[in-house]
Design an enzyme around this catalytic site. Sequence first.
Site, mmCIF file in Angstrom:
data_model
loop_
_atom_site.group_PDB
_atom_site.id
_atom_site.type_symbol
_atom_site.label_atom_id
_atom_site.label_comp_id
_atom_site.label_asym_id
_atom_site.label_seq_id
_atom_site.Cartn_x
_atom_site.Cartn_y
_atom_site.Cartn_z
ATOM 1 N N SER A 1 18.678 0.029 -29.598
ATOM 2 C CA SER A 1 17.863 0.909 -29.424
ATOM 3 C C SER A 1 16.529 0.241 -28.660
ATOM 4 O O SER A 1 15.729 0.733 -27.835
ATOM 5 C CB SER A 1 17.573 1.985 -29.814
ATOM 6 O OG SER A 1 17.181 1.801 -31.326
ATOM 7 N N LYS B 1 7.679 -0.228 -30.611
ATOM 8 C CA LYS B 1 8.626 0.702 -30.447
ATOM 9 C C LYS B 1 8.329 2.117 -31.298
ATOM 10 O O LYS B 1 7.548 2.497 -31.665
ATOM 11 C CB LYS B 1 10.211 0.302 -31.329
ATOM 12 C CG LYS B 1 11.294 1.328 -31.054
ATOM 13 C CD LYS B 1 12.613 0.760 -31.969
ATOM 14 C CE LYS B 1 13.719 1.419 -31.467
ATOM 15 N NZ LYS B 1 14.147 1.007 -32.253
ATOM 16 N N SER C 1 19.787 -2.620 -33.488
ATOM 17 C CA SER C 1 18.911 -2.763 -32.269
ATOM 18 C C SER C 1 18.112 -3.158 -32.227
ATOM 19 O O SER C 1 17.321 -3.251 -31.389
ATOM 20 C CB SER C 1 18.297 -0.814 -32.985
ATOM 21 O OG SER C 1 19.076 -0.118 -32.156
HETATM 22 N N1 GLN Z 1 23.903 0.753 -31.094
HETATM 23 C C1 GLN Z 1 23.747 1.151 -32.615
HETATM 24 C C2 GLN Z 1 23.544 2.686 -32.419
HETATM 25 O O1 GLN Z 1 24.400 3.504 -31.323
HETATM 26 C C3 GLN Z 1 21.824 1.101 -33.487
HETATM 27 C C4 GLN Z 1 20.913 1.945 -34.249
HETATM 28 C C5 GLN Z 1 20.599 1.274 -34.642
HETATM 29 O O2 GLN Z 1 19.874 0.135 -34.884
HETATM 30 N N2 GLN Z 1 19.141 2.315 -34.387
HETATM 31 O O3 GLN Z 1 23.900 3.414 -33.804
#
Ligand code: GLN
Length: 473
Positions: A151, A76, A175
Amino acid sequence: MKIDLENLTIKKAHEAMKNGGFSARELAQAYLNNIDKDLNAFIVVFDDVLEQADEADKRFKDGTAELLTGIPIAVKNNILIKGKKTTAGSKILENYKATYDATVIKRLKEKGVVFIGGTNLDEFAMGSSTENSAFGVTKNPHDKTRVPGGSSGGSAVAVASNYALVALGSETGGSIRQPASFCGVVGLKSTYGAVSRYGAAALGSSLDQISPLGKNIEDVEIVFDCIKGEDKMDSTSIPDKIYKEAEKDVNENKKIIGIPRHFLKEGIDKEVLENFENSVNKFKELGYKIKEIELPNIEYSLAIYYILMPSEASTNLARYDGMRFGFLKEGENLLGDYMKTKGEGFGKEVRRRIILGTYVLSAGYYDAYYNKAQVLRKMIRKEILKAFENVDAIITPTTPTPAFKIGERTKDPVQMYLADIFTVPANITNIPAISIPSGFVNMDGKELPLGLQIMTPHMQEKLLFKISREVLS
Ligand code: GLN
């Protein structure tokens, strides 16, 4: 020679590289050839992949190769690899090259893995669809009109589409698990502190965790075992001694599964519930006992998360001030510099969260929102730990719906946040959780994957892997 990437595992690849079935270079080349740019899984594909593979091949020749040597991995693009472009999906870091290796990268480098590239993500990992990336949306390989989740959407697609054998993602609130579920792969969120956060772009520091994605439990476990462990560069990493003690308590015969049914009511697709019941039946067939549990405040997890996470993010993101990481838009004075740099460098969702976070932390609102959320966070943690006195693991669907359409939720942030309803409890309580593929649902003529989430007490990833392996077999 054609390498069967679809059915490859780390162990199979290792055996083949050891016995001359194929070289690390041939393997890396096979993955590179397979990358379909249209899905936009990568922000950057590295230009030294084959050189890295040659180094791995040398280790096979001189006898120093280990299990992970030559294994192609996607990372990532918010995890630092020295000398490589690390954007965190943001324009504000578009030309930033990492000046050091994250601890997880250092550990993987020692084993001689091959880094394929940096995968696409929602800007600063804020999002559930990878639509918030400054580098374009990533598409779901099962239906290109749908999102891959987020994400860590790029990492999930890289694994699902065989652009790398395994991948690293990061979790603050689902995420890894949510995109794993949307793309039909395995995604782990380890216990907070199991893996060093050093060298990952900080988002919510009391929640952030780096963990692997893969096509099967074994591969995820191998990568997790490599990257985990105490690190003096991250004071919240759990000492090895404590972890080992906790692992001793893992009883291989643990067979009681808890389900918080009261939590599985609103806003869940019928197909998701049916699929979940199939998994419950599978557990029963395997001899597990199913117990209904009550977690009275768990429904507040999402609200708590979306108060705490923006608060922590707003402080963490203060460092992108135009003075340090390259991107600078000059204004009339220092304040003008800040306003322009952040206004143009950050995307809409990131700005929304910074505003939300600073509001929540401001005098007058701190007690009403931030402190209240902290109190509830502790309560939910207590409730979950209490539940674990009577059950060995807790299961829920990973997401309330399968992958949604690109553009469907971008106008309504609350709809977007709802995708995280089942994943955030594990983040705010710091326990480990995993999403494993649980079958498909047909939508508009396309087969879309769904995921089952399993959670265990702190530091019990071994139990998580064991249960997952049994249900997947
Ligand atoms: N969907 C979560 C957010 O928008 C995911 C965040 C994450 O785990 N990095 O905050």
